[in-house]
Design an enzyme around this catalytic site. Structure first.
Site, mmCIF file in Angstrom:
data_model
loop_
_atom_site.group_PDB
_atom_site.id
_atom_site.type_symbol
_atom_site.label_atom_id
_atom_site.label_comp_id
_atom_site.label_asym_id
_atom_site.label_seq_id
_atom_site.Cartn_x
_atom_site.Cartn_y
_atom_site.Cartn_z
ATOM 1 N N ASP A 93 60.492 32.971 -9.241
ATOM 2 C CA ASP A 93 58.964 34.193 -8.828
ATOM 3 C C ASP A 93 59.371 35.065 -8.039
ATOM 4 O O ASP A 93 59.315 35.414 -6.730
ATOM 5 C CB ASP A 93 58.065 32.650 -7.368
ATOM 6 C CG ASP A 93 57.568 32.022 -7.709
ATOM 7 O OD1 ASP A 93 58.229 31.433 -9.229
ATOM 8 O OD2 ASP A 93 57.195 30.806 -6.479
ATOM 9 N N ASP A 105 54.021 32.069 -9.437
ATOM 10 C CA ASP A 105 53.167 32.003 -9.668
ATOM 11 C C ASP A 105 52.141 32.619 -10.286
ATOM 12 O O ASP A 105 52.623 33.497 -10.525
ATOM 13 C CB ASP A 105 53.237 32.099 -7.935
ATOM 14 C CG ASP A 105 53.315 31.118 -7.074
ATOM 15 O OD1 ASP A 105 53.936 29.801 -7.320
ATOM 16 O OD2 ASP A 105 53.157 31.077 -5.547
ATOM 17 N N HIS A 150 47.895 32.185 -9.873
ATOM 18 C CA HIS A 150 47.257 31.901 -9.399
ATOM 19 C C HIS A 150 45.515 31.974 -9.666
ATOM 20 O O HIS A 150 45.660 33.505 -9.981
ATOM 21 C CB HIS A 150 47.148 31.756 -8.227
ATOM 22 C CG HIS A 150 48.257 30.862 -7.129
ATOM 23 N ND1 HIS A 150 48.967 30.085 -7.810
ATOM 24 C CD2 HIS A 150 48.774 31.733 -6.151
ATOM 25 C CE1 HIS A 150 49.551 29.658 -6.934
ATOM 26 N NE2 HIS A 150 49.960 30.528 -6.122
ATOM 27 N N LYS A 185 52.748 28.907 -12.662
ATOM 28 C CA LYS A 185 52.998 27.153 -12.498
ATOM 29 C C LYS A 185 51.918 28.359 -11.411
ATOM 30 O O LYS A 185 51.486 29.330 -10.801
ATOM 31 C CB LYS A 185 53.561 27.024 -11.667
ATOM 32 C CG LYS A 185 54.525 28.367 -9.830
ATOM 33 C CD LYS A 185 55.826 27.478 -9.953
ATOM 34 C CE LYS A 185 56.858 28.587 -8.925
ATOM 35 N NZ LYS A 185 55.774 28.610 -7.558
ATOM 36 N N CYS A 213 59.318 27.690 -3.020
ATOM 37 C CA CYS A 213 59.192 27.317 -4.548
ATOM 38 C C CYS A 213 60.973 27.154 -4.651
ATOM 39 O O CYS A 213 61.116 26.529 -5.646
ATOM 40 C CB CYS A 213 58.899 28.837 -4.699
ATOM 41 S SG CYS A 213 56.802 28.410 -4.461
#
Length: 190
Positions: free
Chosen positions: A17, A59, A61, A103, A142
């Site tokens: 990340d 990430d 999202h 993710k 994370c």
């Protein structure tokens, strides 16, 4: 600790990340988050020379993700798919062939570990990977969950401590202890 002397067949390097929103100026900035990049770049280029897999998790999202405060979650809006904040930091030198793992892509479920719902552990085992070298952001969120799940999946896991920073500095030592208890080796040098 020189990565060129350590990396060998059966290894992989995971950069967790290292995205704009987690670096200074980002929506969920980690203090000194960009300082992990030079150390990670050493490992990434060494991995390329050694011919071992490089994984970059992110990430990714959807809008209105369940982890966002507006939806009742703990975090400000961050790393929304296809936004500048979700992009990998421009100084991170991902080699050609880097495996990108997204993710936190479901609206109703968060994911902290790079292997949470991604199939990463199984994929790495198919590649014959036995040992992981992990750095990135944030150490106490994370990165910690990626390391713990890697240990649980049976990988020999090494945390590159100089290549990570915590979201909350007060959690740094506790996070390191949790990763050690999970079975990881915390590498303090470069």
């Amino acid at each position: 600790m020189q990565p060129d002397q350590l990396l060998k067949k059966g290894d992989a390097v995971i950069a967790v990340d290292v995205q704009n929103d987690f670096c200074p100026g980002g929506a969920l900035a980690v203090e000194g988050g960009d300082q992990v990049i030079p150390v990670l770049n050493l490992w990434l280029s060494a991995a390329e020379r050694a011919g071992v897999p490089v994984i970059a998790s992110r990430d990714w999202h959807p809008v209105d993700h369940c982890s966002f405060k507006e939806q009742g979650g703990p975090w400000p809006v961050h790393c929304v798919q296809d936004t500048p904040g979700a992009e990998f930091h421009s100084d991170l030198k991902l080699p050609p062939g880097t495996i990108k793992v997204s993710k936190g892509t479901a609206f109703d479920r968060d994911a902290y570990s790079a292997s949470d719902g991604t199939g990463l552990s199984g994929y790495l085992k198919q590649l014959g990977v036995k040992r992981l070298w992990v750095g990135g952001l944030a150490q106490d969120v994370c990165v910690q969950e990626t390391v713990k799940s890697a240990c649980q999946a049976g990988f020999e896991t090494h945390l590159l401590a100089t290549a990570t920073r915590p979201a909350d500095p007060a959690n740094a030592n506790t996070s390191l202890d949790q990763m050690r208890r999970a079975g990881a080796t915390v590498e303090e040098g470069e």
